[in-house]
Write a protein that holds these residues in place. Structure first.
Motif, PDB file in Angstrom:
ATOM      1  N   ILE A  34       0.910  -1.284   0.173  1.00  0.00           N
ATOM      2  CA  ILE A  34       0.099   0.048   0.102  1.00  0.00           C
ATOM      3  C   ILE A  34       0.980   1.411   0.081  1.00  0.00           C
ATOM      4  O   ILE A  34       1.727   1.436   0.918  1.00  0.00           O
ATOM      5  CB  ILE A  34      -0.900   0.065   1.226  1.00  0.00           C
ATOM      6  CG1 ILE A  34      -1.690  -0.969   1.348  1.00  0.00           C
ATOM      7  CG2 ILE A  34      -1.614   1.380   1.313  1.00  0.00           C
ATOM      8  CD1 ILE A  34      -2.668  -1.185   2.688  1.00  0.00           C
TER       9      ILE A  34
ATOM     10  N   LEU B 284      -0.807  -2.002  -4.649  1.00  0.00           N
ATOM     11  CA  LEU B 284      -2.022  -1.506  -4.174  1.00  0.00           C
ATOM     12  C   LEU B 284      -1.949   0.141  -4.084  1.00  0.00           C
ATOM     13  O   LEU B 284      -1.834   0.350  -2.818  1.00  0.00           O
ATOM     14  CB  LEU B 284      -2.456  -2.179  -2.902  1.00  0.00           C
ATOM     15  CG  LEU B 284      -2.773  -3.596  -2.612  1.00  0.00           C
ATOM     16  CD1 LEU B 284      -2.808  -4.253  -1.512  1.00  0.00           C
ATOM     17  CD2 LEU B 284      -3.717  -4.387  -3.721  1.00  0.00           C
TER      18      LEU B 284
ATOM     19  N   THR C  65      -2.705   3.685  -3.300  1.00  0.00           N
ATOM     20  CA  THR C  65      -3.838   3.937  -2.344  1.00  0.00           C
ATOM     21  C   THR C  65      -3.615   5.420  -2.125  1.00  0.00           C
ATOM     22  O   THR C  65      -2.796   5.936  -1.297  1.00  0.00           O
ATOM     23  CB  THR C  65      -3.775   3.031  -1.206  1.00  0.00           C
ATOM     24  OG1 THR C  65      -3.873   1.846  -1.408  1.00  0.00           O
ATOM     25  CG2 THR C  65      -4.993   3.453  -0.285  1.00  0.00           C
TER      26      THR C  65
ATOM     27  N   GLU D  15      -8.284   7.205   0.364  1.00  0.00           N
ATOM     28  CA  GLU D  15      -9.004   5.635   0.577  1.00  0.00           C
ATOM     29  C   GLU D  15      -8.255   4.649   1.344  1.00  0.00           C
ATOM     30  O   GLU D  15      -8.435   3.606   1.297  1.00  0.00           O
ATOM     31  CB  GLU D  15      -8.322   5.192  -1.198  1.00  0.00           C
ATOM     32  CG  GLU D  15      -9.115   5.895  -2.203  1.00  0.00           C
ATOM     33  CD  GLU D  15     -10.749   5.897  -2.353  1.00  0.00           C
ATOM     34  OE1 GLU D  15     -11.046   4.419  -2.113  1.00  0.00           O
ATOM     35  OE2 GLU D  15     -11.379   6.350  -2.142  1.00  0.00           O
TER      36      GLU D  15
ATOM     37  N   ARG E  87      -9.127   0.993   1.971  1.00  0.00           N
ATOM     38  CA  ARG E  87      -8.093  -0.091   1.615  1.00  0.00           C
ATOM     39  C   ARG E  87      -7.858  -1.048   2.650  1.00  0.00           C
ATOM     40  O   ARG E  87      -7.611  -2.325   2.530  1.00  0.00           O
ATOM     41  CB  ARG E  87      -6.698   0.444   0.976  1.00  0.00           C
ATOM     42  CG  ARG E  87      -5.756  -0.410   0.733  1.00  0.00           C
ATOM     43  CD  ARG E  87      -5.975  -1.169  -0.578  1.00  0.00           C
ATOM     44  NE  ARG E  87      -5.534  -0.389  -1.773  1.00  0.00           N
ATOM     45  CZ  ARG E  87      -5.961  -0.742  -2.944  1.00  0.00           C
ATOM     46  NH1 ARG E  87      -6.677  -1.653  -3.372  1.00  0.00           N
ATOM     47  NH2 ARG E  87      -5.384  -0.017  -4.001  1.00  0.00           N
TER      48      ARG E  87
END
Ligand code: ATR
Length: 265
Positions: free
Chosen positions: A9, A38, A40, A44, A48
């Motif tokens: 992330i 991912l 992000t 978000e 997530r």
């Protein structure tokens, strides 16, 4: 068979070498699964994490979310709390646990290079410096902190039990230290940038740079030219990844395969 689901992330994450490293580890151990990018944005992040809770075994966290992620987790280990940054999340049956493997990964990298000098001078006072200073001080090292903005060095040193090097004492401290560690972003993406003026090097100590893009930074090239032992940032990246993999898998990480994946870029 769905296999293990891991990922990273951050924002941005497209440049990350972590997928290659962890995919190589899974392949080496015959574990089926995936390690996903991912991307992000901050808005978000909470959503997530719910996705992670529902469908991932674990994730890494990178810039700019290492601190922001902390209040969204169920538990955070003491080290990560003290550093103020989580880079690894383990999902234990829907309970999200936060760890920091950057700091102990750095220590393992020093160990693998034979640089356990017990005394070091750290350049920088941002997040990366904080993790390193914390780890070394907690292991009983004597740590000096020098930074372009002295007030930040003072604050970091006071908080973590290191000493701040006054601007007019930096060149002397550099020349005397047995281990110089660049934890600034100087040199990142620029092979001609260095955190110190030309010629400022330990007289007889090793030099470590946490920057790994490029691997041979100006600081390391100068140090090597002066005959000093050096270590680049790839080993820290490797070791933080190995520790994260161990937290997720519960077993030893296949270091050689992971290192090979990183070196191939
Ligand atoms: P990180 O979380 O990656 O450590 P950061 O919090 O932005 O990033 O900190 C960057 C560090 O690199 C700081 O110590 C910064 O010095 P300042 O506190 O004076 O800003 C240091 N830094 C960045 N560019 C530098 C340069 N060209 N020369 C020296 N230090 C630099």
């Amino acid at each position: 068979m769905g296999g293990v689901r891991l990922g990273i992330i951050g924002d941005p994450v497209a440049h990350s070498l972590s997928p290659k490293m962890h995919q190589a580890a899974m392949r080496q151990l015959g574990i089926s699964g995936e390690y996903l990018l991912l991307p992000t944005p901050a808005t978000e992040l909470a959503r997530r994490l719910e996705e992670v809770r529902a469908g991932f075994n674990g994730v890494n966290v990178t810039v700019p979310h290492k601190r922001a992620v902390m209040p969204l987790l169920d538990e955070v280990e003491d080290r990560a709390r003290a550093i103020g940054a989580v880079n690894t999340i383990v999902n234990r049956g829907g309970v999200l646990l936060g760890y920091n493997t950057d700091a102990p990964g750095f220590y393992r990298a020093l160990e693998s290079a034979g640089f356990l000098t017990g005394e070091a001078l750290v350049l920088g006072a941002g997040g990366a410096a904080r993790a390193i200073v914390y780890e070394l001080v907690s292991r009983g090292w004597l740590v000096g902190v020098a930074n372009r903005t002295f007030a930040r060095a003072e604050q970091l040193a006071a908080e973590l039990g290191a000493w701040a090097v006054a601007p007019d004492k930096i060149s002397k401290a550099v020349s005397k230290t047995p281990l110089l560690i660049n934890a600034t972003s100087a040199g990142l993406g620029d092979p001609d940038q260095a955190p110190l003026p030309e010629g400022a090097l330990p007289a007889d100590g090793a030099v470590v740079d946490i920057v790994y893009g490029p691997r041979r930074t100006k600081l390391l090239r100068q140090a090597a030219a002066a005959g000093l032992a050096t270590m680049d940032g790839l080993e820290m990246l490797l070791q933080q990844g190995a520790l994260a993999f161990e937290l997720w898998s519960g077993g030893p990480a296949p270091l050689a395969a992971m290192r090979r994946a990183l070196e191939e870029g």
